[in-house]
Design a protein around this motif. Sequence first.
Motif, mmCIF file in Angstrom:
data_model
loop_
_atom_site.group_PDB
_atom_site.id
_atom_site.type_symbol
_atom_site.label_atom_id
_atom_site.label_comp_id
_atom_site.label_asym_id
_atom_site.label_seq_id
_atom_site.Cartn_x
_atom_site.Cartn_y
_atom_site.Cartn_z
ATOM 1 N N GLY A 191 0.816 -1.216 0.000
ATOM 2 C CA GLY A 191 0.000 0.000 0.000
ATOM 3 C C GLY A 191 0.849 1.266 0.000
ATOM 4 O O GLY A 191 2.057 1.214 0.250
ATOM 5 N N ILE A 192 0.208 2.376 -0.245
ATOM 6 C CA ILE A 192 0.893 3.673 -0.272
ATOM 7 C C ILE A 192 1.539 3.967 1.095
ATOM 8 O O ILE A 192 0.924 3.730 2.134
ATOM 9 N N GLY A 193 2.797 4.400 1.051
ATOM 10 C CA GLY A 193 3.509 4.787 2.274
ATOM 11 C C GLY A 193 4.026 3.618 3.104
ATOM 12 O O GLY A 193 4.634 3.815 4.150
ATOM 13 N N CYS A 194 3.815 2.376 2.620
ATOM 14 C CA CYS A 194 4.285 1.212 3.395
ATOM 15 C C CYS A 194 5.803 1.064 3.283
ATOM 16 O O CYS A 194 6.423 0.369 4.075
ATOM 17 N N GLY A 195 6.387 1.710 2.296
ATOM 18 C CA GLY A 195 7.845 1.650 2.139
ATOM 19 C C GLY A 195 8.312 0.743 1.017
ATOM 20 O O GLY A 195 9.454 0.299 1.007
ATOM 21 N N LYS A 196 7.442 0.498 0.018
ATOM 22 C CA LYS A 196 7.862 -0.444 -1.026
ATOM 23 C C LYS A 196 8.998 0.111 -1.891
ATOM 24 O O LYS A 196 9.921 -0.618 -2.237
ATOM 25 N N SER A 197 8.958 1.422 -2.210
ATOM 26 C CA SER A 197 10.057 1.985 -3.025
ATOM 27 C C SER A 197 11.360 1.931 -2.246
ATOM 28 O O SER A 197 12.413 1.607 -2.810
ATOM 29 N N GLU A 243 8.868 -3.378 -9.126
ATOM 30 C CA GLU A 243 7.937 -2.727 -8.192
ATOM 31 C C GLU A 243 6.653 -2.345 -8.920
ATOM 32 O O GLU A 243 6.686 -1.659 -9.931
ATOM 33 N N ARG A 289 4.493 8.496 8.033
ATOM 34 C CA ARG A 289 5.600 8.633 7.073
ATOM 35 C C ARG A 289 5.226 9.610 5.957
ATOM 36 O O ARG A 289 6.035 10.454 5.573
ATOM 37 N N GLY A 293 12.801 0.932 11.910
ATOM 38 C CA GLY A 293 13.646 1.883 11.171
ATOM 39 C C GLY A 293 14.218 1.246 9.913
ATOM 40 O O GLY A 293 13.905 0.100 9.580
ATOM 41 N N LEU A 294 15.074 1.992 9.234
ATOM 42 C CA LEU A 294 15.637 1.527 7.965
ATOM 43 C C LEU A 294 16.544 0.309 8.168
ATOM 44 O O LEU A 294 16.567 -0.597 7.329
ATOM 45 N N LEU A 342 14.508 -2.720 8.374
ATOM 46 C CA LEU A 342 14.026 -3.114 7.041
ATOM 47 C C LEU A 342 15.127 -3.855 6.287
ATOM 48 O O LEU A 342 14.876 -4.890 5.655
HETATM 49 N N1 LIG Z 1 11.691 1.702 7.690
HETATM 50 C C1 LIG Z 1 11.615 3.014 7.444
HETATM 51 N N2 LIG Z 1 12.131 3.894 8.339
HETATM 52 C C2 LIG Z 1 12.049 5.207 8.122
HETATM 53 N N3 LIG Z 1 11.473 5.772 7.041
HETATM 54 C C3 LIG Z 1 10.945 4.956 6.121
HETATM 55 C C4 LIG Z 1 11.001 3.537 6.267
HETATM 56 N N4 LIG Z 1 10.401 2.978 5.189
HETATM 57 C C5 LIG Z 1 10.003 3.997 4.405
HETATM 58 N N5 LIG Z 1 10.329 5.176 4.956
HETATM 59 C C6 LIG Z 1 10.027 6.530 4.422
HETATM 60 O O1 LIG Z 1 8.613 6.631 4.285
HETATM 61 C C7 LIG Z 1 8.275 7.325 3.096
HETATM 62 C C8 LIG Z 1 7.368 6.420 2.229
HETATM 63 O O2 LIG Z 1 8.168 5.340 1.789
HETATM 64 P P1 LIG Z 1 8.152 4.862 0.258
HETATM 65 O O3 LIG Z 1 8.197 6.016 -0.678
HETATM 66 O O4 LIG Z 1 9.197 3.821 0.126
HETATM 67 O O5 LIG Z 1 6.709 4.206 0.266
HETATM 68 P P2 LIG Z 1 5.887 3.584 -0.939
HETATM 69 O O6 LIG Z 1 5.195 2.403 -0.383
HETATM 70 O O7 LIG Z 1 6.766 3.349 -2.103
HETATM 71 O O8 LIG Z 1 4.856 4.747 -1.212
HETATM 72 P P3 LIG Z 1 4.061 5.119 -2.581
HETATM 73 O O9 LIG Z 1 3.024 4.085 -2.779
HETATM 74 O O10 LIG Z 1 3.473 6.447 -2.317
HETATM 75 O O11 LIG Z 1 5.074 5.170 -3.695
HETATM 76 C C9 LIG Z 1 9.569 7.683 2.394
HETATM 77 O O12 LIG Z 1 9.870 9.016 2.680
HETATM 78 C C10 LIG Z 1 10.587 6.745 3.016
HETATM 79 O O13 LIG Z 1 11.870 7.327 3.074
#
Ligand SMILES: Nc1ncnc2c1ncn2[C@@H]1O[C@H](COP(=O)(O)OP(=O)(O)OP(=O)(O)O)[C@@H](O)[C@H]1O
Length: 246
Positions: free
Chosen positions: A27-33, A137, A167, A215-216, A219
Motif C-alpha cells: 500500500g501507499i507509504g508502506c515503504g515499497k520503493s 515494483e 511517514r 527503522g531503515l 528493514l
Molecule cells: N523503515 C523506514 N524507516 C524510516 N522511514 C521509512 C522507512 N520505510 C520507508 N520510509 C520513508 O517513508 C516514506 C514512504 O516510503 P516509500 O516512498 O518507500 O513508500 P511507498 O510504499 O513506495 O509509497 P508510494 O506508494 O506512495 O510510492 C519515504 O519518505 C521513506 O523514506
Amino acid sequence: MCPNDQYSVGDDTAAPAVVRILGVCGGIGCGKSTACQMLVDPLGCIGLIDADKLAHKVYEPGSLVHNEIAAEFGSDLLSENGEIERSKLGAIVFNNAEAMSKLENLVWPHIRVKIEDRIKEMKRHATGAKHNIIVVEAALWLEAKSWHDLLDGLWVVQSSKSIAIKRLKDRRGMPECEAMNRIKAQEERGVGNLTRIEQEIEKNVVTRMITNEGGLENLRIELQSALDDPSSFKTQSRNECRQVDT
Ligand SMILES: Nc1ncnc2c1ncn2[C@@H]1O[C@H](COP(=O)(O)OP(=O)(O)OP(=O)(O)O)[C@@H](O)[C@H]1O
Ligand SMILES: CC(C)(COP(=O)(O)OP(=O)(O)OC[C@H]1O[C@@H](n2cnc3c(N)ncnc32)[C@H](O)[C@@H]1O)[C@@H](O)C(=O)NCCC(=O)NCCS
C-alpha cells in the motif's frame, strides 16, 4: 534444472546463472520503493524496474494506445500538441472505478510488454550482481494476476495504517487528510488488507510478507533474511526450464 536452458548473466565468458524475477507490492507509504531500492543497493540485486514509470511510457506520442484512449476517454484530455495529459486522465479514473477498469484493460497488456522488454535488457547487461534477481515494483501486483507468470516470487511490504500516514506526513509533507484519503481509496480495492495477503500467501501467490514498521536498519535486516531464505521464492524457478531470451 535443464543445463542448456539457463539465462546467461554477464558476458559470454561469465558462468551461466538463473535470473529470478521478484515482484514487490504494498500500500501507499508502506515503504515499497524504499525496500526495492535497498534490494538493489546495498543488498546487491541486479536492478529495479518501476512499473509506474513504464506505465507512463505507454502514453508517449506515437504509442499504440494513444488513439484508443482518446476514443474511450475523449479528446479533452489531449494537450494542444495532441499528447495525453496524465493528470486529466487521472482525475477521471481515480474517481471512477469503472473508468479505471477500462483504462487498465487498455494499458496493462502494453505495460506488460514493456516490463518484459526491460527484463530482457537487464538480463543482457547483468554482471557481477550478488543476487541474480531483478526487482519489479508495482503497486498492483495482486490485481494484475495476468502478469504473475513473469514472477519467481512476490513480496508484499506491509506497515500499519498509522505508520504509513505518519511517514507520508513527516517525510513527504502530505497533509494527513490526503494521506488518509489515498489509503482509503486503496483499501477499497483490498490493497494492504492483511486477511487478503494471508490468503494469497496460502495460495503461494505471495511468497513473503516484509513487515516495515521499524527503522531503515530493521528493514534492511528483514530484506536480507528474506533474500537468504529459499522459501521466499516459488519452489521451482519459472526460469529454470525455459529457453534463453534473445
Ligand atoms: N523503515 C523506514 N524507516 C524510516 N522511514 C521509512 C522507512 N520505510 C520507508 N520510509 C520513508 O517513508 C516514506 C514512504 O516510503 P516509500 O516512498 O518507500 O513508500 P511507498 O510504499 O513506495 O509509497 P508510494 O506508494 O506512495 O510510492 C519515504 O519518505 C521513506 O523514506
Ligand atoms: C491514471 C494515470 C494516467 C495517472 O498518472 P499520474 O502520473 O498522474 O499518476 P501516477 O501514475 O504517478 O500514479 C499515482 C499513484 O497511483 C497509483 N496507481 C496508478 N495506477 C493505479 C491503478 N490502476 N489503481 C490504483 N492505483 C494506481 C500509482 O502506483 C501511484 O502510487 C496512471 O496512473 C495510469 O496510467 N494508471 C493506469 C495504469 C496502471 O495501472 N498503472 C500502475 C501499474 S502498477
